[in-house]
Design a protein around this motif. Sequence first.
Motif, short mmCIF file in Angstrom:
data_model
loop_
_atom_site.label_atom_id
_atom_site.label_comp_id
_atom_site.label_asym_id
_atom_site.label_seq_id
_atom_site.Cartn_x
_atom_site.Cartn_y
_atom_site.Cartn_z
N UNK A 234 -50.21 80.64 -3.35
CA UNK A 234 -49.17 81.44 -4.00
C UNK A 234 -47.82 81.22 -3.33
N UNK A 235 -47.82 81.20 -2.00
CA UNK A 235 -46.56 81.00 -1.28
C UNK A 235 -45.97 79.63 -1.58
N UNK A 236 -46.82 78.60 -1.54
CA UNK A 236 -46.33 77.24 -1.78
C UNK A 236 -45.89 77.03 -3.23
N UNK A 237 -46.53 77.73 -4.16
CA UNK A 237 -46.25 77.49 -5.58
C UNK A 237 -44.83 77.87 -5.97
N UNK A 238 -44.21 78.82 -5.27
CA UNK A 238 -42.86 79.23 -5.60
C UNK A 238 -41.83 78.14 -5.32
N UNK A 239 -42.22 77.12 -4.62
CA UNK A 239 -41.29 76.04 -4.30
C UNK A 239 -41.12 75.06 -5.46
N UNK A 240 -42.07 75.08 -6.41
CA UNK A 240 -41.96 74.20 -7.57
C UNK A 240 -40.83 74.69 -8.49
N UNK A 241 -40.33 73.79 -9.34
CA UNK A 241 -39.45 74.23 -10.42
C UNK A 241 -40.25 75.13 -11.36
N UNK A 242 -39.58 75.90 -12.19
CA UNK A 242 -40.25 76.93 -12.97
C UNK A 242 -41.36 76.37 -13.86
N UNK A 243 -41.08 75.30 -14.59
CA UNK A 243 -42.06 74.75 -15.52
C UNK A 243 -43.33 74.31 -14.78
N UNK B 124 -50.51 67.87 -13.64
CA UNK B 124 -49.68 69.03 -13.98
C UNK B 124 -48.25 68.84 -13.46
N UNK B 125 -48.11 68.16 -12.33
CA UNK B 125 -46.78 67.90 -11.76
C UNK B 125 -46.07 66.74 -12.46
N UNK B 126 -46.72 66.13 -13.43
CA UNK B 126 -46.08 65.07 -14.19
C UNK B 126 -46.43 63.66 -13.77
N UNK C 171 -39.69 71.79 4.51
CA UNK C 171 -38.45 71.49 3.80
C UNK C 171 -37.79 70.25 4.40
N UNK C 172 -37.70 70.20 5.70
CA UNK C 172 -37.06 69.07 6.36
C UNK C 172 -37.93 67.82 6.27
N UNK D 84 -38.09 66.44 -5.52
CA UNK D 84 -37.97 67.10 -4.22
C UNK D 84 -38.74 68.41 -4.16
N UNK D 85 -38.60 69.28 -5.16
CA UNK D 85 -39.25 70.59 -5.09
C UNK D 85 -40.77 70.46 -5.11
N UNK D 86 -41.28 69.54 -5.90
CA UNK D 86 -42.73 69.32 -5.91
C UNK D 86 -43.19 68.76 -4.57
N UNK D 87 -42.40 67.85 -4.02
CA UNK D 87 -42.75 67.28 -2.71
C UNK D 87 -42.79 68.37 -1.64
#
Length: 337
Positions: free
Chosen positions: A29-38, A154-156, A293-294, A246-249
Amino acid sequence: MRSAGGGRYREPLVAKSYDMIAQGSKSFAAASWLFDRATRERVWLLYAWCRRCDDIADGQTLGGELGDQSGISGRVKAIRALTRRALDGEPTADVGFDAFGQVASECGLTMEMADDVIAGFELDAAGWRPRGEKDLARYCYHVAGAVGVMMARVMGVPKDDSATLDRACDLGLAFQLANIARDLDEDDAADRCYLPMEWLAEEDIEPGQLMKPHHRWEVAELANRLVLKMDKHLRAAKLGTVGLPFRSRWAVLSAANIYGAIGYEVRRLGRDAWNHRVVVSRFEKLRIIAASFFEALRNNPIPPDEMPEWTRADILIEVRMAGPIPEPDFKPLPDEE
């Protein structure tokens, strides 16, 4: 009429799926918020199906304590039937399966992909235990590696990008190896053991004696073997994040590092790793997410000294050669006799 999501509106389906991930896996759940909304919403939808399948098979609620393990064969048959209905756009009266129908329609997920995951539940239903490392690899693929492949889609990630899908499989394998190491005592209490029988024989651990106090040093050594494999697959998996947005990574690296921390803590604790359940604290998760992030920004993962022995191609050969787990016989209902 058939429609994606079994006729449910997408927005409330996404909201209910998030509730499931928030309660069932705080790390994801914590990691999932880092993805773009879609992408985030699609990850939640897929997680809802995975969580629901796991709960039905194990007779538990949102990953809680294992329930009654009798009748598991029938429950696994229900999982497959509901999944097929969801893929056909038919209502299932279950949020997790309707969520799968929704995300499958959006990302091109197939019944073959789902079958690879369901086969893991069938192995448990058959009372299966791994004899050697190939069997362990097969199990880890079914319950996590195949999920990693679906998450990549799912991430494309295109279906023909085998290199990235291989690394996604590695990530799933790493997650499951960490899970097995952490949950040795819980699985033993449920009369399950995912350590290869060959490993147990090498350590002279008698049947039914795995978690007895006099074998704690040997169990710690076996857990260390699992963590070493986890580490190798984790490092290999990070190579597949280079081409992700980047956000998926960032999200994938955060999840990888959080789960890696669980495995490394099991190794650090040694024989004391099962005195209480190993978890990553909220503060530590935030620290890992910040560090990830870094890591995502640098986008220069360091490969393992040598790539894992288990590869998706080799595992799939074993899986396809083994064929499907035979479905159990079922007594017909009284009005069908």
